[in-house]
Design a protein around this motif. Sequence first.
Motif, PDB file in Angstrom:
ATOM      1  N   THR B 187       6.180  -8.968 -12.520  1.00  0.00           N
ATOM      2  CA  THR B 187       5.328  -7.847 -12.700  1.00  0.00           C
ATOM      3  C   THR B 187       4.629  -7.912 -14.060  1.00  0.00           C
ATOM      4  O   THR B 187       5.645  -8.035 -15.022  1.00  0.00           O
ATOM      5  CB  THR B 187       6.065  -6.698 -12.567  1.00  0.00           C
ATOM      6  N   ALA B 188       3.351  -7.592 -14.050  1.00  0.00           N
ATOM      7  CA  ALA B 188       2.707  -7.460 -15.373  1.00  0.00           C
ATOM      8  C   ALA B 188       2.551  -8.992 -16.258  1.00  0.00           C
ATOM      9  O   ALA B 188       2.166  -8.904 -17.283  1.00  0.00           O
ATOM     10  CB  ALA B 188       3.466  -6.524 -16.428  1.00  0.00           C
ATOM     11  N   LEU B 191      -0.770  -9.210 -17.925  1.00  0.00           N
ATOM     12  CA  LEU B 191      -1.008  -8.654 -19.167  1.00  0.00           C
ATOM     13  C   LEU B 191      -0.760  -9.421 -20.446  1.00  0.00           C
ATOM     14  O   LEU B 191      -0.946  -8.792 -21.400  1.00  0.00           O
ATOM     15  CB  LEU B 191      -0.705  -7.090 -19.128  1.00  0.00           C
ATOM     16  N   TYR B 264     -10.951  -8.830 -10.112  1.00  0.00           N
ATOM     17  CA  TYR B 264      -9.722  -8.221  -9.731  1.00  0.00           C
ATOM     18  C   TYR B 264      -9.024  -7.665 -10.900  1.00  0.00           C
ATOM     19  O   TYR B 264      -8.536  -6.644 -10.918  1.00  0.00           O
ATOM     20  CB  TYR B 264      -8.865  -9.142  -8.891  1.00  0.00           C
ATOM     21  N   PHE B 268      -8.116  -3.887 -11.193  1.00  0.00           N
ATOM     22  CA  PHE B 268      -6.727  -3.488 -10.813  1.00  0.00           C
ATOM     23  C   PHE B 268      -5.708  -3.785 -12.002  1.00  0.00           C
ATOM     24  O   PHE B 268      -4.522  -3.149 -11.926  1.00  0.00           O
ATOM     25  CB  PHE B 268      -6.152  -4.412  -9.600  1.00  0.00           C
ATOM     26  N   ARG B 269      -5.995  -4.297 -13.006  1.00  0.00           N
ATOM     27  CA  ARG B 269      -5.122  -4.689 -13.900  1.00  0.00           C
ATOM     28  C   ARG B 269      -5.657  -3.977 -15.424  1.00  0.00           C
ATOM     29  O   ARG B 269      -5.230  -4.455 -16.606  1.00  0.00           O
ATOM     30  CB  ARG B 269      -4.922  -6.075 -14.192  1.00  0.00           C
ATOM     31  N   ASP B 270      -6.869  -3.336 -15.386  1.00  0.00           N
ATOM     32  CA  ASP B 270      -7.624  -2.937 -16.560  1.00  0.00           C
ATOM     33  C   ASP B 270      -7.780  -3.748 -17.759  1.00  0.00           C
ATOM     34  O   ASP B 270      -7.580  -3.649 -18.594  1.00  0.00           O
ATOM     35  CB  ASP B 270      -6.922  -1.440 -16.999  1.00  0.00           C
ATOM     36  N   ASN B 300      -7.598  -6.305  -1.771  1.00  0.00           N
ATOM     37  CA  ASN B 300      -7.291  -5.102  -2.557  1.00  0.00           C
ATOM     38  C   ASN B 300      -7.950  -3.990  -2.351  1.00  0.00           C
ATOM     39  O   ASN B 300      -7.576  -2.950  -2.741  1.00  0.00           O
ATOM     40  CB  ASN B 300      -6.838  -5.668  -4.036  1.00  0.00           C
ATOM     41  N   THR B 303      -6.821  -1.618   0.010  1.00  0.00           N
ATOM     42  CA  THR B 303      -5.556  -1.192  -0.127  1.00  0.00           C
ATOM     43  C   THR B 303      -5.810   0.085  -0.803  1.00  0.00           C
ATOM     44  O   THR B 303      -4.903   1.030  -0.972  1.00  0.00           O
ATOM     45  CB  THR B 303      -4.595  -1.890  -0.892  1.00  0.00           C
ATOM     46  N   THR B 304      -6.978   0.230  -1.470  1.00  0.00           N
ATOM     47  CA  THR B 304      -7.224   1.478  -2.464  1.00  0.00           C
ATOM     48  C   THR B 304      -8.335   2.379  -1.648  1.00  0.00           C
ATOM     49  O   THR B 304      -8.273   3.429  -2.000  1.00  0.00           O
ATOM     50  CB  THR B 304      -7.640   1.298  -3.754  1.00  0.00           C
ATOM     51  N   ALA B 305      -9.028   1.787  -0.756  1.00  0.00           N
ATOM     52  CA  ALA B 305     -10.265   2.534  -0.209  1.00  0.00           C
ATOM     53  C   ALA B 305     -10.064   2.539   1.328  1.00  0.00           C
ATOM     54  O   ALA B 305      -9.302   1.567   1.842  1.00  0.00           O
ATOM     55  CB  ALA B 305     -11.539   2.293  -0.645  1.00  0.00           C
ATOM     56  N   ARG B 377      -0.916  -1.573   3.865  1.00  0.00           N
ATOM     57  CA  ARG B 377      -1.258   0.024   3.472  1.00  0.00           C
ATOM     58  C   ARG B 377      -0.450   0.873   4.753  1.00  0.00           C
ATOM     59  O   ARG B 377       0.091   1.829   4.267  1.00  0.00           O
ATOM     60  CB  ARG B 377      -2.607   0.117   3.459  1.00  0.00           C
ATOM     61  N   THR B 416      11.087  -6.808  -1.418  1.00  0.00           N
ATOM     62  CA  THR B 416      10.547  -8.136  -1.413  1.00  0.00           C
ATOM     63  C   THR B 416      11.308  -8.926  -0.400  1.00  0.00           C
ATOM     64  O   THR B 416      12.631  -8.574  -0.151  1.00  0.00           O
ATOM     65  CB  THR B 416      10.838  -8.832  -2.734  1.00  0.00           C
ATOM     66  N   ILE B 486     -12.691   2.510  -8.432  1.00  0.00           N
ATOM     67  CA  ILE B 486     -12.358   2.443  -9.664  1.00  0.00           C
ATOM     68  C   ILE B 486     -13.098   2.403 -10.811  1.00  0.00           C
ATOM     69  O   ILE B 486     -13.965   1.537 -10.870  1.00  0.00           O
ATOM     70  CB  ILE B 486     -11.163   1.113  -9.872  1.00  0.00           C
ATOM     71  N   ARG B 488     -14.326   1.434 -14.657  1.00  0.00           N
ATOM     72  CA  ARG B 488     -13.829   0.717 -16.057  1.00  0.00           C
ATOM     73  C   ARG B 488     -14.862   0.591 -16.914  1.00  0.00           C
ATOM     74  O   ARG B 488     -16.162   0.287 -16.433  1.00  0.00           O
ATOM     75  CB  ARG B 488     -13.339  -0.632 -15.723  1.00  0.00           C
TER      76      ARG B 488
END
Lengths: 247, 522
Positions: B187-188, B191, B264, B268-270, B300, B303-305, B377, B416, B486, B488
């Motif tokens: 995870t992450a 970033l 993406y 999704f990760r800003d 993706n 999964t958000t819309a 979803r 998982t 989203i 940005r």
Amino acid sequence: MSERNLVRPYGDQMDDGAVQLSFTLPVEFGPLAREAAKKFCEKLGFYEVTIATMEDLSEGYTFFVVYGKTDVAVDLSSIKVIAPKVQRLPREKIDELVLQKLKRPIVVVGATIGTDAHTIGLDSILNMKGFHGDYGLERYKAFKVYNLGAQVPPIELVKKVREVGADVVLVSQVVTQRNIHIQHLTELMELLYAENLRDKLLVIVGGPRITHELALELGYDAGFGSGTTPSEVANFIVQELLKKRGL
Amino acid sequence: MGRPTIRLDSKLVEYARSLAKKITDDVQKIIDEHSTVSTERATLRLLGVDGVVGEDRIPLVNVVLDKLKEWNMLDQGAFKPVVNAAIVLDKDVQQICEAIADGLDLRTLPQPKRQVYETFSKKLVEEALARIKRKSEERDALLQQLGDPPKPYKYLIVATGNIYEDVVQARAAVFQGADIIAVIRSTAQSLLDYVPYGATTEGYGGTYATQENFRIMRQALDEAARKVGRYIRQVNYASGLCMPEIAVMAALEGLDILLNDAMYGILFRDINMLRTFTDQYISRLICAYANITINTGEDNYLTTADAIEKAHTVTASQLINEQFALKAGLKPQLMGLGHAFEINPNVEDSLLYEIAHAMLSRELFPDCPVKYMPPTRYMTGNIFKGYAMNTLFNLVSSMTGQSIQLLGILTEAIHTPYMHDRYLALVNANYVFSAARHLGDEILFKPDGFIEKRANEVLRKAVELLEHISDVGLFSAIEQGIFADIKRSREGGKGLEGVFKKSEAYENPIRSALEHELGVRR
């Protein structure tokens, strides 16, 4: 109140105690694996154990689907349900509730404070993508999220809270040494009091070493540990904040 | 295996592509003016720079980049100053970078003669490209030798956090029938503005992508592939802040597929948009040269819309991803554009909608190995219902001729995957793919029926969206929240400080050579 207080699992007859189980054993597929699975289920307290299927997962692993019966029963009269403080509402419901009652999104400021450079916990709660298939707060119409990222000094966090008129502060502490996270959390709380912001805010802390109990002790409104999903946090925020605002 | 066809409005298809091309042409101009720290670090890695520095194990390439920045030398790129130093001090590039970490100051060095520099860099570039080429030819030879499994390829994920545990799970999955193994990242990691180093045994929700972890998994999969007698593909993620570097590592270690989306990370990760656009270009040049298939992340959006209402955003993004990929020299055969089976199962005729959307992706991109993502979803703790949904997902994939099937896991919403969850996913897919092997050959969709109409309707809405994006520009469109609801901002997001404008003196002979080889020199 029902007279029957003792209950057992139900298959097709009252009290037959029928249970289905599936699991994998790290045992090579074969007669030994079958016996091991049977023994394991017997140790769990099952009798009439039927191995419905056993399948070879290769690499010395075997998968089982098992049926068994049990005499174990629970006495319903002995169970006290601790009323959950948070109702689990779906995201759409939360969005609707907030826009209807508060008439604007809840402003959330999040950061990892102090020396901690880990934003894993913070991002999994705040980022759109979320955690374990559970969307982050950014996904909700109910929240306006400011994610300040890692290593934010408490004073900067407080500045941001004032600047954006936050309703909620979310701090994360992942990696800490010699309990330095306690020091950081205390510092932040003291600052919020000193700036006269504490009472208006919902202040929440999260991280693998955080418990709800510890959070309350430090003067926070809630503490969330590892594995917390964004929707749990979202539900807590909305329900507590609306209560706090008398809505 | 054949697949059925539907009729799409061919003029509309052409128009949609021309819009996507214009949109990406505008962005590419901006991309070409910039470079990023991750691009420069990738360049150094291609020159063979490796290793970490000090107790904090900071990658050597990061240390060098930080120094170049400190010396205000970054806008000319990392290649020239480092290579100059190698010539002047008669050392190799790795030694120079180590010396920089030990305190060598490049500002004090004289410049070699231009001709000497050019000859020397030509040799370095040739060596770098040859390394990639060799690895890719090696992969190809193994594919020929072992044979390609039938499509859809069965794609499974392992994610234990411990690369050695991942190997056990991956081998088991291969023996049970998987064709593709992806190691989900911690995870992450996306970033982090550096790539962790060495074999790792701890991660959060996944395993760190490191070059050593790539190597360990590659070796394990090749061994398993030889045992089962079919080629096994390895996947990782060239997304986030280190897209170009991950692409380099994947090329050097012989990975087959990289998750790599032009947008993406932004959504999704800003991650800052200029950073992502610039990074995706370089990473795709590397993928194109290394013969690595990219997988884009359109799934993706759904999964958000809402998957019916926003189906056209998938199509629009696929078209944009396609044009960005073409600019980086990727052939359609390497473009694993994404979509997903995410319609609410309670909608009546949801299956017809899914088939229509799946057919649209096939028909629009007939030569692309489309990546089809499973329901997530609407997966609940009811694993039995989830298993039924995965069966329909497999059926739609098989009958519409999808290429890369990310298998649905019945415990999707819970944890998982356990070892037997993966096994059950394979049992399902093996059954459906075999039972419906030639179903696609037998199907004729009713002309102007629901499926054909729906596919054209989605395409029309995608065109309207592309028209709007083309008017305002992709940067503004993302600011308006066109994709996945989203928003940005241009100046926002992570990693902008790692983007810089190239000066007149900027040089990156590796990038130029890749562009030249791929025929995309502008």
